[in-house]
Design a protein around this motif. Sequence first.
Motif, mmCIF file in Angstrom:
data_model
loop_
_atom_site.group_PDB
_atom_site.id
_atom_site.type_symbol
_atom_site.label_atom_id
_atom_site.label_comp_id
_atom_site.label_asym_id
_atom_site.label_seq_id
_atom_site.Cartn_x
_atom_site.Cartn_y
_atom_site.Cartn_z
ATOM 1 N N ILE A 79 2.004 6.011 -14.581
ATOM 2 C CA ILE A 79 1.852 6.840 -13.388
ATOM 3 C C ILE A 79 0.937 8.005 -13.751
ATOM 4 O O ILE A 79 1.183 8.721 -14.726
ATOM 5 C CB ILE A 79 3.200 7.392 -12.900
ATOM 6 C CG1 ILE A 79 4.162 6.257 -12.545
ATOM 7 C CG2 ILE A 79 3.004 8.308 -11.693
ATOM 8 C CD1 ILE A 79 5.562 6.732 -12.158
ATOM 9 N N ASP A 100 0.500 3.640 -10.463
ATOM 10 C CA ASP A 100 0.707 4.569 -9.358
ATOM 11 C C ASP A 100 0.018 5.895 -9.667
ATOM 12 O O ASP A 100 -0.423 6.121 -10.801
ATOM 13 C CB ASP A 100 2.193 4.795 -9.095
ATOM 14 C CG ASP A 100 2.509 4.832 -7.614
ATOM 15 O OD1 ASP A 100 1.675 5.381 -6.853
ATOM 16 O OD2 ASP A 100 3.568 4.324 -7.215
ATOM 17 N N LYS A 114 9.779 7.203 -7.852
ATOM 18 C CA LYS A 114 8.820 6.226 -8.377
ATOM 19 C C LYS A 114 9.279 5.685 -9.728
ATOM 20 O O LYS A 114 9.177 4.485 -9.996
ATOM 21 C CB LYS A 114 7.430 6.858 -8.481
ATOM 22 C CG LYS A 114 6.760 7.094 -7.133
ATOM 23 C CD LYS A 114 5.372 7.659 -7.281
ATOM 24 C CE LYS A 114 4.712 7.885 -5.920
ATOM 25 N NZ LYS A 114 4.490 6.636 -5.171
ATOM 26 N N ARG A 159 2.316 -4.221 -11.632
ATOM 27 C CA ARG A 159 1.927 -4.289 -10.220
ATOM 28 C C ARG A 159 1.245 -5.614 -9.906
ATOM 29 O O ARG A 159 1.517 -6.250 -8.876
ATOM 30 C CB ARG A 159 0.978 -3.136 -9.883
ATOM 31 C CG ARG A 159 1.672 -1.802 -9.685
ATOM 32 C CD ARG A 159 2.382 -1.735 -8.336
ATOM 33 N NE ARG A 159 2.727 -0.384 -8.016
ATOM 34 C CZ ARG A 159 3.901 0.027 -7.609
ATOM 35 N NH1 ARG A 159 4.882 -0.840 -7.487
ATOM 36 N NH2 ARG A 159 4.130 1.288 -7.321
ATOM 37 N N TRP A 185 5.342 -0.855 -2.805
ATOM 38 C CA TRP A 185 5.346 0.597 -2.988
ATOM 39 C C TRP A 185 6.418 1.321 -2.178
ATOM 40 O O TRP A 185 6.673 2.486 -2.410
ATOM 41 C CB TRP A 185 3.989 1.185 -2.607
ATOM 42 C CG TRP A 185 2.945 1.064 -3.674
ATOM 43 C CD1 TRP A 185 2.760 1.875 -4.750
ATOM 44 C CD2 TRP A 185 1.911 0.072 -3.752
ATOM 45 N NE1 TRP A 185 1.685 1.439 -5.496
ATOM 46 C CE2 TRP A 185 1.150 0.336 -4.909
ATOM 47 C CE3 TRP A 185 1.579 -1.021 -2.954
ATOM 48 C CZ2 TRP A 185 0.056 -0.438 -5.285
ATOM 49 C CZ3 TRP A 185 0.497 -1.797 -3.334
ATOM 50 C CH2 TRP A 185 -0.248 -1.509 -4.484
ATOM 51 N N MET A 192 -2.084 3.945 -0.361
ATOM 52 C CA MET A 192 -1.454 2.746 -0.877
ATOM 53 C C MET A 192 -2.211 1.502 -0.396
ATOM 54 O O MET A 192 -2.293 0.509 -1.109
ATOM 55 C CB MET A 192 0.005 2.671 -0.433
ATOM 56 C CG MET A 192 0.883 3.724 -1.084
ATOM 57 S SD MET A 192 0.776 3.681 -2.874
ATOM 58 C CE MET A 192 0.690 5.424 -3.253
#
Length: 229
Positions: A79, A100, A114, A159, A185, A192
């Motif tokens: 992230i 992210d 998250k 992801r 998400w 996004m």
Amino acid sequence: MAKIKILYAEDDETLAFLTKDNLEQNNYDVTHCQDGEMTYEAFKNNEFDICILDIMMPKMDGFELAEMIRKTNTQIPIIFLSAKTLKEDRIKGLRLGADDYLVKPFSIEELLLKIEVFIKRSAKSEPVDKSIYKLGKYQFDSKNYFVVSGEEKTTLTQREAELLKLFLDNKNVVLKREEILKSLWGDDDYFMGRSLDVFISRLRKIIANEEGISIENLHGIGFRFSTTG
């Protein structure tokens, strides 16, 4: 149960103290580093469950750091935290393998959410018959995040693996863009949506050599993973 181990890179001492303190209060084990080189050394010498990286740091920025991390570990969630708000910076981060991106100032509640989502997904155990998928000449291992074709093995990020699995669980079915975004998400905002386009582009490159497989873009609607297999 062992604590989740977080590698946290941030050169702002005040922000780092507050963020680390909040994460530790939520029972996370946090290793904080003040520059990119120190962070990479910590990464090489320890095992972590997730990386939270600032972008603007001395000695090595977050982009370079993420690229080096991805060379040795494609599965660990990354992230980015950054004051950079330009769309190009966010897309660059995702292309380097980030999962992210949070823009400063961010809420600690959003960061915690998250982290929780990534950890839950990493910990999920899947039935054996749903973890291995056949895609023409490709074989996709959704538990271990890789695609194999002959002797060629391509390792995916978390992801990418989640997106490919979603498509394979819904082969030849139209998936609306907002359905995909909320599934991966939990959100369907503009950024996004841009992130989704990056991940789909990367998946298309991975399966480009298989004629019977394609990811169709249905303008204004969503996508369809089409396969003759």
